[in-house]
Design a protein around this motif. Structure first.
Motif, PDB file in Angstrom:
ATOM      1  N   GLU B 454       0.785  -1.310   0.050  1.00  0.00           N
ATOM      2  CA  GLU B 454       0.042  -0.315   0.096  1.00  0.00           C
ATOM      3  C   GLU B 454       1.019   1.448  -0.051  1.00  0.00           C
ATOM      4  N   LYS B 455       0.747   1.999  -0.920  1.00  0.00           N
ATOM      5  CA  LYS B 455       1.520   3.336  -0.852  1.00  0.00           C
ATOM      6  C   LYS B 455       1.104   4.510  -0.373  1.00  0.00           C
ATOM      7  N   ASP B 456      -0.323   4.505   0.030  1.00  0.00           N
ATOM      8  CA  ASP B 456      -0.687   5.451   0.897  1.00  0.00           C
ATOM      9  C   ASP B 456      -0.594   5.227   2.394  1.00  0.00           C
ATOM     10  N   GLU B 457       0.480   5.765   3.173  1.00  0.00           N
ATOM     11  CA  GLU B 457       0.859   5.442   4.494  1.00  0.00           C
ATOM     12  C   GLU B 457      -0.222   5.521   5.455  1.00  0.00           C
ATOM     13  N   ALA B 458      -1.123   6.744   5.433  1.00  0.00           N
ATOM     14  CA  ALA B 458      -2.053   6.736   6.254  1.00  0.00           C
ATOM     15  C   ALA B 458      -3.172   5.402   5.858  1.00  0.00           C
ATOM     16  N   LYS B 459      -3.450   5.420   4.898  1.00  0.00           N
ATOM     17  CA  LYS B 459      -4.369   4.109   4.612  1.00  0.00           C
ATOM     18  C   LYS B 459      -3.811   2.829   4.797  1.00  0.00           C
ATOM     19  N   ARG B 460      -2.636   2.666   4.528  1.00  0.00           N
ATOM     20  CA  ARG B 460      -1.698   1.448   5.025  1.00  0.00           C
ATOM     21  C   ARG B 460      -2.000   1.087   6.721  1.00  0.00           C
ATOM     22  N   ILE B 461      -1.712   2.366   7.451  1.00  0.00           N
ATOM     23  CA  ILE B 461      -1.664   2.091   8.831  1.00  0.00           C
ATOM     24  C   ILE B 461      -3.166   1.974   9.281  1.00  0.00           C
ATOM     25  N   ALA B 462      -4.038   2.745   8.645  1.00  0.00           N
ATOM     26  CA  ALA B 462      -5.385   2.347   9.096  1.00  0.00           C
ATOM     27  C   ALA B 462      -5.822   0.872   8.838  1.00  0.00           C
ATOM     28  N   GLY B 463      -5.334   0.252   7.620  1.00  0.00           N
ATOM     29  CA  GLY B 463      -5.709  -1.028   6.963  1.00  0.00           C
ATOM     30  C   GLY B 463      -5.216  -2.073   8.332  1.00  0.00           C
ATOM     31  N   TRP B 464      -3.838  -1.546   8.482  1.00  0.00           N
ATOM     32  CA  TRP B 464      -3.364  -2.555   9.431  1.00  0.00           C
ATOM     33  C   TRP B 464      -4.003  -2.450  10.710  1.00  0.00           C
ATOM     34  N   LYS B 465      -4.392  -1.273  11.269  1.00  0.00           N
ATOM     35  CA  LYS B 465      -5.269  -1.424  12.655  1.00  0.00           C
ATOM     36  C   LYS B 465      -6.673  -1.953  12.632  1.00  0.00           C
ATOM     37  N   ALA B 466      -7.497  -2.002  11.279  1.00  0.00           N
ATOM     38  CA  ALA B 466      -8.426  -2.580  11.176  1.00  0.00           C
ATOM     39  C   ALA B 466      -8.346  -4.025  11.221  1.00  0.00           C
ATOM     40  N   ALA B 467      -6.957  -4.760  10.661  1.00  0.00           N
ATOM     41  CA  ALA B 467      -6.705  -6.064  10.731  1.00  0.00           C
ATOM     42  C   ALA B 467      -6.462  -6.294  12.129  1.00  0.00           C
ATOM     43  N   ILE B 468      -5.887  -5.745  12.721  1.00  0.00           N
ATOM     44  CA  ILE B 468      -5.408  -5.897  14.172  1.00  0.00           C
ATOM     45  C   ILE B 468      -6.708  -6.141  15.230  1.00  0.00           C
ATOM     46  N   LYS B 469      -7.501  -5.270  14.930  1.00  0.00           N
ATOM     47  CA  LYS B 469      -8.837  -5.372  15.621  1.00  0.00           C
ATOM     48  C   LYS B 469      -9.573  -6.497  15.099  1.00  0.00           C
ATOM     49  N   TYR B 470      -9.530  -6.699  13.985  1.00  0.00           N
ATOM     50  CA  TYR B 470     -10.462  -8.096  13.457  1.00  0.00           C
ATOM     51  C   TYR B 470      -9.822  -9.122  14.044  1.00  0.00           C
ATOM     52  N   ILE B 471      -8.365  -9.322  14.239  1.00  0.00           N
ATOM     53  CA  ILE B 471      -7.555 -10.591  14.586  1.00  0.00           C
ATOM     54  C   ILE B 471      -7.767 -10.807  16.098  1.00  0.00           C
ATOM     55  N   ALA B 472      -8.093  -9.500  16.854  1.00  0.00           N
ATOM     56  CA  ALA B 472      -8.308  -9.509  18.380  1.00  0.00           C
ATOM     57  C   ALA B 472      -9.651 -10.059  18.397  1.00  0.00           C
ATOM     58  N   GLU B 473     -10.656  -9.440  17.557  1.00  0.00           N
ATOM     59  CA  GLU B 473     -12.053  -9.846  17.884  1.00  0.00           C
ATOM     60  C   GLU B 473     -12.432 -11.283  17.519  1.00  0.00           C
ATOM     61  N   GLN B 474     -11.530 -11.878  16.786  1.00  0.00           N
ATOM     62  CA  GLN B 474     -11.366 -13.364  16.316  1.00  0.00           C
ATOM     63  C   GLN B 474     -10.667 -14.552  17.345  1.00  0.00           C
ATOM     64  N   GLY B 475      -9.609 -13.608  18.154  1.00  0.00           N
ATOM     65  CA  GLY B 475      -8.994 -14.509  18.944  1.00  0.00           C
ATOM     66  C   GLY B 475      -8.098 -15.283  18.115  1.00  0.00           C
ATOM     67  N   TYR B 476      -7.340 -15.092  17.022  1.00  0.00           N
ATOM     68  CA  TYR B 476      -6.633 -15.782  16.429  1.00  0.00           C
ATOM     69  C   TYR B 476      -5.107 -15.864  16.837  1.00  0.00           C
ATOM     70  N   VAL B 477      -4.924 -15.210  17.916  1.00  0.00           N
ATOM     71  CA  VAL B 477      -3.495 -15.015  18.492  1.00  0.00           C
ATOM     72  C   VAL B 477      -3.640 -14.809  19.968  1.00  0.00           C
ATOM     73  N   ILE B 478      -2.872 -15.009  20.980  1.00  0.00           N
ATOM     74  CA  ILE B 478      -2.982 -14.554  22.339  1.00  0.00           C
ATOM     75  C   ILE B 478      -1.599 -13.863  22.724  1.00  0.00           C
ATOM     76  N   PRO B 479      -1.807 -12.346  22.692  1.00  0.00           N
ATOM     77  CA  PRO B 479      -0.777 -11.575  22.899  1.00  0.00           C
ATOM     78  C   PRO B 479      -0.648 -11.671  24.509  1.00  0.00           C
ATOM     79  N   LEU B 480       0.475 -11.691  25.021  1.00  0.00           N
ATOM     80  CA  LEU B 480       0.553 -11.690  26.724  1.00  0.00           C
ATOM     81  C   LEU B 480       1.175 -10.483  27.098  1.00  0.00           C
ATOM     82  N   LEU B 481       2.366  -9.972  26.627  1.00  0.00           N
ATOM     83  CA  LEU B 481       3.062  -8.851  27.403  1.00  0.00           C
ATOM     84  C   LEU B 481       4.130  -8.375  26.568  1.00  0.00           C
TER      85      LEU B 481
END
Lengths: 335, 511
Positions: B454-481
């Protein structure tokens, strides 16, 4: 006749070493831990991984891998270390002398200390000191080398900081060495200050390795001496008025030393194995310390080279012990 | 001329020897002697910072950054700053890269540093056969041209993190002429860089002695001499600092850290770094059940683990992003809620009496209290209806299993990301085609795939944030600390902690 015997033993040694090589090679490829898996970059594709596997010759069959490796080893090519990116043979040449110096110093300590305790214990037979000496000896026997190492770090490193805790030589010293035998070279070139510094660095690892071996030597030698001291020829010498000390040193020791040499030889090979942990604790740059990194990194060429060296030392020490025992008791020479 | 008899010579030798032995140790006094001695936790396998396993070892970067300079610098707060490049960027349509090379820099052998060194280093790093583990980044640009002190190059495939990696693993500039002349083996014997320190003496697995570079473009460093003692054993490192044999040490147990920092003459700092602890989940039974995944997440009291096992050092995380990372989103939270975990499990037919069963793999001693942490987690899980059996394995086995997608339902690991970009944390850990991911499903790959270029940096980071939120909602990984790095040092020194975890000598000064 002796030459034939030695030749036979050397042939047997070579066969044993070959056996060690086969076992190690197969085991390393069966036990968990793939070196390529540890080297994969986050962006690697399956093709990249296959290329990496091919680069290190890990894509061939086990027998092909072994044959290629064996052919290379026979021509003196032990391969290149995956983690250190250097010729395995030259790495071993650099690090082995440090371990040998350490092990021999520990052996000397063990023989002197163990011998002295055995002699004193024999002289103290049937006195109140005998159980005290035996108890202390038992304690030293029960404590393994790595526990000694940790105890020494605490006592001689922290509480009474007398000796350096880590390394082989003070990093601030500008010392040039023509050989990897620092201790020997500094002594032979009369650089006593450097020699002393190297000795100071060896004190704790040598104690850690040497004390358990000293206890074993003391126990075996004392038992052999005690047995010898009730033999007729000793009693005869005693009747002639020979002192107890001279009886032990001049008469009994000669007969008792044979089994002690055999045992010391076997234990020395264990001592070489013990350098792996002790060198790690004291950050001593020998093959033991290197072996741990090699295992962690699954550096197959280096592990294979190291195991061959350990195997060769084991075989050579046993050969030397056999010859020494035979020299002390010629009746066993052809046995 | 004075002549000595043999006896006198031997006596002198013996005296020197005894003095040497009995002199014991002189505790190092950094502030006075101008020498900084660091009891370092890992060995240095190789001087080449661009190839081999050591090139991707974050801890060793402390040494590499002392001898070499990176294309782009990075401050201890992870902020990027000029390095050997003073300015850099893409053209408007992101089809070209441009870099301005610093002038007036010399290599340690006195020869002049030039833009050709930068080009050669970039081209070398991009070649598959050099074995650069980050080659996949460096190969995204080529056809470099030098004009004055400006380098331009063509973008082969747009890589948003191209310049960020210039301050991270393998992003080092090596001397073209010198390296070409001496070769790999020659370079290992006598490495030179442009960095603040020059290699003075090296004994493998024992020590590295560095001398200050008087011509360093950033000014002469605070210490004339820096000694890295390689002391991998934790007990020995504690002894090194406690006995005064070293000035600084790091990565010691938190118990020792708390004890030592209270001692007279010693100080301590434990700052959160870019390393995070996590539990990988694979898309195998029973983790295919969302209720199980979320319950496993919610049943873990991370704060209690940090407080009780790590003595309060570390930050609880709900995503694979630490607060210093660019796509960190504090609003994404997976709460500790054992009651909700029970309800979720009940919905799938599980309870403490009829628990869901799986295995969890963990290392033991690879990271502080790793095994103990998993033991505590298994205890917490048991209370809600999850019965996990612990399997201990070596880290080498972890790599092997992960590469083969055979980690099993759950496996503990740690992840480092000193450039703070989401690609290097969530990206490599969660994107299916990455050989380092455990969870491999289309929904995640569809979200992450387009973000890599993704060339648009703001869009890229927003995209990652959305994916990170989705992954947390789905519980695809268990972050600890997020881990904290304990550093103990003499009070006569001042340490600036580095969030990347690299304890660089240039971040140490006299108090």
């Amino acid at each position: 006749m002796i030459a034939v015997s030695i030749l036979n033993r050397l042939i047997m040694a070579a066969i044993t070493l070959f056996g060690v090589a086969v076992i190690v090679f197969v085991l390393l490829r069966v036990v968990p831990g793939d070196p390529i898996a540890m080297m994969i970059s986050p962006g690697a594709s399956p093709a990249d991984i296959a290329a990496l596997r091919a680069h290190y010759g890990l894509d061939a069959s086990l027998s092909t891998q072994f044959w290629l490796w064996l052919k290379a080893v026979l021509t003196g090519d032990f391969g290149t270390s995956i983690s250190l990116k250097r010729d395995v043979l030259s790495l071993l040449g650099e690090r082995l002398p440090a371990t040998l110096e350490l092990a021999f110093a520990a052996l000397v300590l063990a023989v002197l200390l163990g011998g002295a305790v055995a002699i004193v214990g024999t002289l103290a037979r049937r006195t109140v000191f005998e159980p005290v000496i035996d108890s202390f000896n038992g304690l030293f026997l029960a404590v393994p080398d790595f526990v000694w190492a940790l105890a020494l770090v605490l006592v001689l490193g922290v509480l009474f900081p007398l000796f350096p805790l880590s390394g082989r030589i003070d990093p601030s010293i500008d010392a040039q060495f023509a050989t990897p035998f620092y201790l020997l070279e500094s002594l032979l070139t009369l650089r006593f200050a450097i020699f002393a510094d190297i000795c100071a660095h060896m004190v704790m690892p040598v104690l850690a390795l040497g004390l358990p071996l000293a206890a074993i030597i003391a126990r075996v030698l004392k038992a052999a001496l005690s047995e010898a001291m009730v033999q007729d020829y000793i009693l005869l010498a005693k009747l002639k008025g020979m002192s107890e000390l001279r009886l032990v040193l001049q008469e009994a020791l000669r007969n008792a030393v044979g089994p002690t040499i055999a045992l010391t030889g076997v234990q020395f090979t264990f001592l070489i194995g013990g350098t792996v942990i002790v060198e790690r604790i004291f950050a001593y740059p020998g093959i033991g310390n290197m072996a741990i990194d090699a295992v962690i990194n699954r550096d197959l060429p280096l592990i294979q080279g190291l195991v061959l060296v350990f195997g060769a030392i084991f075989i050579l020490v046993n050969l030397a012990v056999d010859l020494l025992v035979a020299a002390f008791n010629p009746r066993l020479a052809h046995g | 001329m004075t002549t000595l008899t043999r006896r006198e010579a031997l006596s002198l030798g013996a005296a020197a020897f005894m003095t040497g032995i009995l002199a014991g140790r002189t505790p190092v006094e950094a502030a006075e002697a101008g020498t900084l001695t660091i009891a370092f936790n890992v060995n240095l396998p190789s001087f080449d910072p661009t190839t081999g396993p050591s090139a991707v070892n974050p801890t060793i970067q402390a040494i590499y950054r002392s001898v070499f300079d990176q294309f782009i610098g990075q401050g201890p707060d992870l902020k990027f700053q000029p390095g050997l490049l003073t300015a850099w960027g893409w053209n408007d349509d992101k089809t070209k890269v441009w870099m301005d090379v610093r002038e007036g820099v010399t290599w340690h052998d006195g020869s002049k540093f030039t833009p050709d060194d930068v080009v050669w280093s970039l081209e070398r790093a991009a070649k598959q056969d050099t074995g650069n583990p980050i080659q996949f980044i460096w190969s995204t640009a080529n056809n470099y041209k030098v004009e004055g002190n400006r380098i331009t190059g063509d973008v082969v495939r747009f890589e948003p993190t191209f310049f960020k990696w210039m301050a991270f693993l393998t992003g080092y500039v090596l001397p073209k002429d010198y390296y070409t002349k001496v070769g790999t083996q020659g370079f290992e014997k006598k490495p030179i860089g442009t960095g603040p320190y020059m290699v003075d003496a090296y004994e493998g697995n024992s020590y590295l002695r560095l001398k200050a570079n008087p011509n360093y473009f950033g000014g002469k460093p605070a210490f004339d001499t820096v000694i890295f003692k390689f002391v991998p054993d934790t007990t020995s490192r504690v002894a090194e600092i406690e006995s005064g044999s070293s000035d600084v040490t790091l990565e010691i147990p938190y118990e020792d850290f708390d004890r030592l920092k209270k001692k007279s003459g010693l100080s301590g700092v434990a700052t959160p770094i870019s390393d995070i602890g996590m539990i990988f989940i694979s898309n195998v039974d029973p983790m295919l059940d969302k209720n199980v995944r979320l319950a496993a997440n919610m049943a873990i009291d991370k704060d209690a683990i940090i407080k009780r096992l790590l003595r309060g050092y570390g930050n609880a995380l709900s995503t694979l992003e630490a607060p210093e990372y660019e796509a960190y989103d504090a609003s994404v939270k997976t709460p500790y809620d054992p009651e909700q975990a029970k309800k979720l499990l009940a919905a799938s037919g599980y309870s403490p009496e009829k628990p869901v069963k799986f295995t969890i793999k963990t290392t033991r001693g690879f990271k502080p209290k790793d095994y103990e942490m998993i033991q505590a987690i298994v205890g917490m899980w048991r209370k809600v209806g999850i019965e996990a059996e612990i399997e201990v394995y070596e880290i080498a086995k972890h790599y092997e299993l992960r590469a083969a997608h055979q980690l099993g339902p759950a496996a503990f690991y740690n992840w480092g990301n000193a450039i703070g970009d989401p690609t290097t944390s969530t990206g490599f850990a969660m994107f299916g085609p990455s050989p380092h991911s455990a969870w491999k499903t289309k929904d995640v790959d569809d979200m992450l795939g387009p973000l890599w270029g993704e060339k648009d940096e703001a869009k890229r980071i927003a995209g990652w944030k959305a994916a990170i939120k989705y992954i947390a909602e789905q519980g695809y990984v268990i972050p600890l600390l997020q881990y904290a790095q304990p550093i103990v040092y003499k009070s006569s020194l001042k340490i600036t902690p580095n969030v990347s975890g690299a304890l660089q000598p240039t971040l140490v000064s006299k108090a």
